[in-house]
Design a protein around this motif. Structure first.
Motif, PDB file in Angstrom:
ATOM      1  N   ASP A  84      10.231  11.610   5.080  1.00 19.60           N
ATOM      2  CA  ASP A  84       9.336  12.304   4.156  1.00 19.60           C
ATOM      3  C   ASP A  84       8.527  11.264   3.391  1.00 19.60           C
ATOM      4  OD1 ASP A  84       8.724  14.910   2.489  1.00 19.60           O
ATOM      5  OD2 ASP A  84       9.216  13.342   1.020  1.00 19.60           O
ATOM      6  N   LEU A  85       7.213  11.422   3.397  1.00 18.59           N
ATOM      7  CA  LEU A  85       6.338  10.427   2.789  1.00 18.59           C
ATOM      8  C   LEU A  85       6.629  10.249   1.303  1.00 18.59           C
ATOM      9  CD1 LEU A  85       4.000   8.473   3.204  1.00 18.59           C
ATOM     10  CD2 LEU A  85       2.429  10.363   2.754  1.00 18.59           C
ATOM     11  N   ASP A  86       6.844  11.333   0.573  1.00 19.09           N
ATOM     12  CA  ASP A  86       7.117  11.221  -0.865  1.00 19.09           C
ATOM     13  C   ASP A  86       8.428  10.475  -1.121  1.00 19.09           C
ATOM     14  OD1 ASP A  86       4.784  12.551  -1.501  1.00 19.09           O
ATOM     15  OD2 ASP A  86       5.759  14.524  -1.552  1.00 19.09           O
ATOM     16  N   HIS A  87       9.445  10.771  -0.295  1.00 19.34           N
ATOM     17  CA  HIS A  87      10.722  10.089  -0.461  1.00 19.34           C
ATOM     18  C   HIS A  87      10.579   8.600  -0.162  1.00 19.34           C
ATOM     19  CE1 HIS A  87      15.000   9.254  -0.301  1.00 19.34           C
ATOM     20  NE2 HIS A  87      14.859   8.772   0.928  1.00 19.34           N
ATOM     21  N   ILE A  88       9.850   8.277   0.910  1.00 18.30           N
ATOM     22  CA  ILE A  88       9.651   6.874   1.272  1.00 18.30           C
ATOM     23  C   ILE A  88       8.928   6.136   0.152  1.00 18.30           C
ATOM     24  CG2 ILE A  88       8.473   5.323   2.878  1.00 18.30           C
ATOM     25  CD1 ILE A  88       8.957   7.457   5.055  1.00 18.30           C
ATOM     26  N   ARG A  89       7.884   6.760  -0.411  1.00 23.07           N
ATOM     27  CA  ARG A  89       7.140   6.127  -1.504  1.00 23.07           C
ATOM     28  C   ARG A  89       8.048   5.917  -2.717  1.00 23.07           C
ATOM     29  NH1 ARG A  89       3.238   9.291  -1.649  1.00 23.07           N
ATOM     30  NH2 ARG A  89       1.623   8.027  -0.624  1.00 23.07           N
ATOM     31  N   ASP A  90       8.924   6.890  -2.983  1.00 21.09           N
ATOM     32  CA  ASP A  90       9.830   6.762  -4.115  1.00 21.09           C
ATOM     33  C   ASP A  90      10.789   5.583  -3.919  1.00 21.09           C
ATOM     34  OD1 ASP A  90      11.213   7.850  -6.582  1.00 21.09           O
ATOM     35  OD2 ASP A  90      12.854   8.036  -5.138  1.00 21.09           O
ATOM     36  N   VAL A  91      11.304   5.426  -2.682  1.00 21.83           N
ATOM     37  CA  VAL A  91      12.228   4.321  -2.407  1.00 21.83           C
ATOM     38  C   VAL A  91      11.501   2.982  -2.547  1.00 21.83           C
ATOM     39  CG1 VAL A  91      13.630   3.215  -0.621  1.00 21.83           C
ATOM     40  CG2 VAL A  91      13.728   5.693  -0.921  1.00 21.83           C
ATOM     41  N   ILE A  92      10.304   2.858  -1.960  1.00 23.63           N
ATOM     42  CA  ILE A  92       9.547   1.612  -2.048  1.00 23.63           C
ATOM     43  C   ILE A  92       9.191   1.303  -3.506  1.00 23.63           C
ATOM     44  CG2 ILE A  92       7.417   0.428  -1.374  1.00 23.63           C
ATOM     45  CD1 ILE A  92       9.402   0.746   0.891  1.00 23.63           C
ATOM     46  N   GLY A  93       8.930   2.343  -4.277  1.00 20.36           N
ATOM     47  CA  GLY A  93       8.553   2.149  -5.672  1.00 20.36           C
ATOM     48  C   GLY A  93       9.655   1.580  -6.536  1.00 20.36           C
ATOM     49  N   ARG A  94      10.884   1.613  -6.059  1.00 19.43           N
ATOM     50  CA  ARG A  94      12.003   1.051  -6.834  1.00 19.43           C
ATOM     51  C   ARG A  94      12.086  -0.467  -6.717  1.00 19.43           C
ATOM     52  NH1 ARG A  94      16.470   5.439  -4.620  1.00 19.43           N
ATOM     53  NH2 ARG A  94      15.289   7.313  -5.220  1.00 19.43           N
ATOM     54  N   PHE A  95      11.343  -1.033  -5.768  1.00 28.19           N
ATOM     55  CA  PHE A  95      11.325  -2.485  -5.630  1.00 28.19           C
ATOM     56  C   PHE A  95      10.385  -3.091  -6.675  1.00 28.19           C
ATOM     57  CE2 PHE A  95      12.865  -1.157  -1.519  1.00 28.19           C
ATOM     58  CZ  PHE A  95      13.735  -2.175  -1.124  1.00 28.19           C
ATOM     59  N   PRO A  96      10.653  -4.312  -7.118  1.00 28.33           N
ATOM     60  CA  PRO A  96       9.720  -4.995  -8.029  1.00 28.33           C
ATOM     61  C   PRO A  96       8.349  -5.158  -7.377  1.00 28.33           C
ATOM     62  CG  PRO A  96      11.841  -6.138  -7.964  1.00 28.33           C
ATOM     63  CD  PRO A  96      11.866  -5.105  -6.868  1.00 28.33           C
ATOM     64  N   ALA A  97       7.334  -5.250  -8.187  1.00 35.00           N
ATOM     65  CA  ALA A  97       5.956  -5.317  -7.687  1.00 35.00           C
ATOM     66  C   ALA A  97       5.743  -6.509  -6.768  1.00 35.00           C
ATOM     67  CB  ALA A  97       4.976  -5.365  -8.866  1.00 35.00           C
ATOM     68  N   ASP A  98       6.365  -7.653  -7.090  1.00 34.88           N
ATOM     69  CA  ASP A  98       6.154  -8.828  -6.245  1.00 34.88           C
ATOM     70  C   ASP A  98       6.778  -8.655  -4.873  1.00 34.88           C
ATOM     71  OD1 ASP A  98       8.701  -8.861  -7.353  1.00 34.88           O
ATOM     72  OD2 ASP A  98       8.815 -11.051  -7.379  1.00 34.88           O
TER      73      ASP A  98
ATOM     74  N   VAL B 161      -1.266  -2.637   2.620  1.00 33.40           N
ATOM     75  CA  VAL B 161      -0.560  -1.438   3.080  1.00 33.40           C
ATOM     76  C   VAL B 161       0.832  -1.835   3.575  1.00 33.40           C
ATOM     77  CG1 VAL B 161      -0.514   0.448   4.770  1.00 33.40           C
ATOM     78  CG2 VAL B 161      -2.675  -0.255   3.718  1.00 33.40           C
ATOM     79  N   ILE B 162       1.836  -1.096   3.124  1.00 34.45           N
ATOM     80  CA  ILE B 162       3.209  -1.279   3.590  1.00 34.45           C
ATOM     81  C   ILE B 162       3.458  -0.254   4.695  1.00 34.45           C
ATOM     82  CG2 ILE B 162       5.650  -1.231   2.976  1.00 34.45           C
ATOM     83  CD1 ILE B 162       4.805  -1.749   0.067  1.00 34.45           C
ATOM     84  N   GLY B 163       3.796  -0.723   5.882  1.00 32.40           N
ATOM     85  CA  GLY B 163       4.096   0.181   6.994  1.00 32.40           C
ATOM     86  C   GLY B 163       5.597   0.394   7.117  1.00 32.40           C
ATOM     87  N   VAL B 164       6.037   1.624   6.982  1.00 34.32           N
ATOM     88  CA  VAL B 164       7.464   1.952   7.070  1.00 34.32           C
ATOM     89  C   VAL B 164       7.709   2.730   8.363  1.00 34.32           C
ATOM     90  CG1 VAL B 164       9.409   3.126   5.966  1.00 34.32           C
ATOM     91  CG2 VAL B 164       7.642   2.036   4.564  1.00 34.32           C
ATOM     92  N   ASP B 165       8.528   2.169   9.232  1.00 37.62           N
ATOM     93  CA  ASP B 165       8.809   2.792  10.532  1.00 37.62           C
ATOM     94  C   ASP B 165       9.943   3.802  10.417  1.00 37.62           C
ATOM     95  OD1 ASP B 165       6.948   1.082  11.534  1.00 37.62           O
ATOM     96  OD2 ASP B 165       8.384  -0.334  12.382  1.00 37.62           O
TER      97      ASP B 165
END
Length: 301
Positions: A254-268, A279-283
């Motif tokens: 799910d795109l929203d779930h994937i974005r939420d998980v990636i968003g928990r990482f620090p910006a760097d 762009v971050i590509g998530v397989d």
């Protein structure tokens, strides 16, 4: 003759023989899963068998939202990883393999040829209680079905018969079917459990009937699943058949779930994951899709 319903599982019990079973047939669901990967025929047959096995075992879960996961793995085999799972009637799966080594095996490789010394892990996740149970056995025998029989006998002490077959005709898609037959785990009142006995006439009787099942019957889309049960066990005094459980292709990415998980990482760290275009590509290995997540979609404070 009109085709019988596919993409479903039914359960049955034979009270007088202390036996229970499941029968599954997959058609369009199987085509939908396989279409995402373009696997060679031996890998398609392997994944089809795994999806049938996942449906056979997963449809026995009593808790809604429970999940059954099959994982076959090896370090040095042609197939590195095989995964199939079931949740609420939804099936998904994928295979990681070495294409060059696979080509050397010919058109019909054995299970040992594909995996070498591998293992099969079967995991049951119960949604209500949160409990997880996992059993692991060597990948022994000629098929995934044989390995699963070994799992039930070793991990659950439940003798089982598992039959799985696949049919792939050019231009007509794939069909696969399977049957699971087991001695009831609670045993019989006043008698020893089957696993501590050397013989058991009632189990031997239903086992002998089960092995008469023709593999073409499991993939005969003109033959309803309930009719297979009738053909095998019509002489028994009582056979109880459940309502069919519908099966579907269901990848839970799910795109929203994937974005939420990636968003928990620090910006760097997110910046390090991104390509030159930001762009971050998530397989997703299950559906062979790449989900693009733009760095500028994350709100910074």
């Amino acid at each position: 003759m009109n085709p019988a319903p596919t993409d479903q599982a039914i359960g049955f019990t034979i009270p007088s023989r202390h036996a229970r079973g499941r029968i599954v047939r997959l058609g369009p669901v199987l085509d939908a899963v396989l279409a995402a990967h373009a696997y060679p025929p031996p890998i398609e047959r392997l994944l089809a068998s795994a999806l049938v096995l996942a449906a056979l075992l997963g449809s026995t879960l009593k808790q809604a939202d429970g999940q059954l996961t099959l994982q076959a793995q090896t370090e040095n085999g042609v197939v590195k990883l095989l995964v199939a799972d079931y949740k609420n009637g939804d099936l998904r799966g994928y295979v990681q393999f070495d294409a060059d080594r696979l080509a050397e095996l010919g058109p019909d490789p054995t299970l040992f040829g594909l995996f070498g010394k591998g293992y099969l892990a079967i995991t049951f996740d119960q949604s209500v209680t949160g409990e997880r149970y996992q059993g692991i056995v060597p990948l022994e025998g000629e098929s995934l079905a044989a390995a699963a029989e070994h799992y039930f006998f070793q991990s659950e002490q439940i003798p089982s018969v598992i039959t799985i077959t696949t049919r792939h005709e050019r231009g007509q898609g794939c069909l696969a079917g399977g049957m699971l037959l087991q001695h009831l785990p609670e045993g019989e009142v006043g008698r020893e459990r089957l696993h501590v006995r050397h013989d058991h006439a009632e189990w031997e009787h239903v086992q002998a009937l089960a092995v008469t099942l023709g593999k073409d019957e499991l993939t005969d889309d003109a033959l309803p699943l309930a009719d297979i049960v009738w053909r095998l066990f019509h002489e028994e005094p009582e056979v109880r058949v459940t309502q069919p459980t519908p099966l579907a292709k269901g990848c839970r990415c799910d795109l929203d779930h994937i974005r939420d998980v990636i968003g928990r990482f620090p910006a760097d760290e997110r910046a390090h994951m991104a390509d030159d275009d930001g762009v971050i590509g998530v397989d997703c290995a299950f559906c062979s899709r790449v989900f693009p997540i733009a760095l500028d979609s994350f709100v910074t404070h």
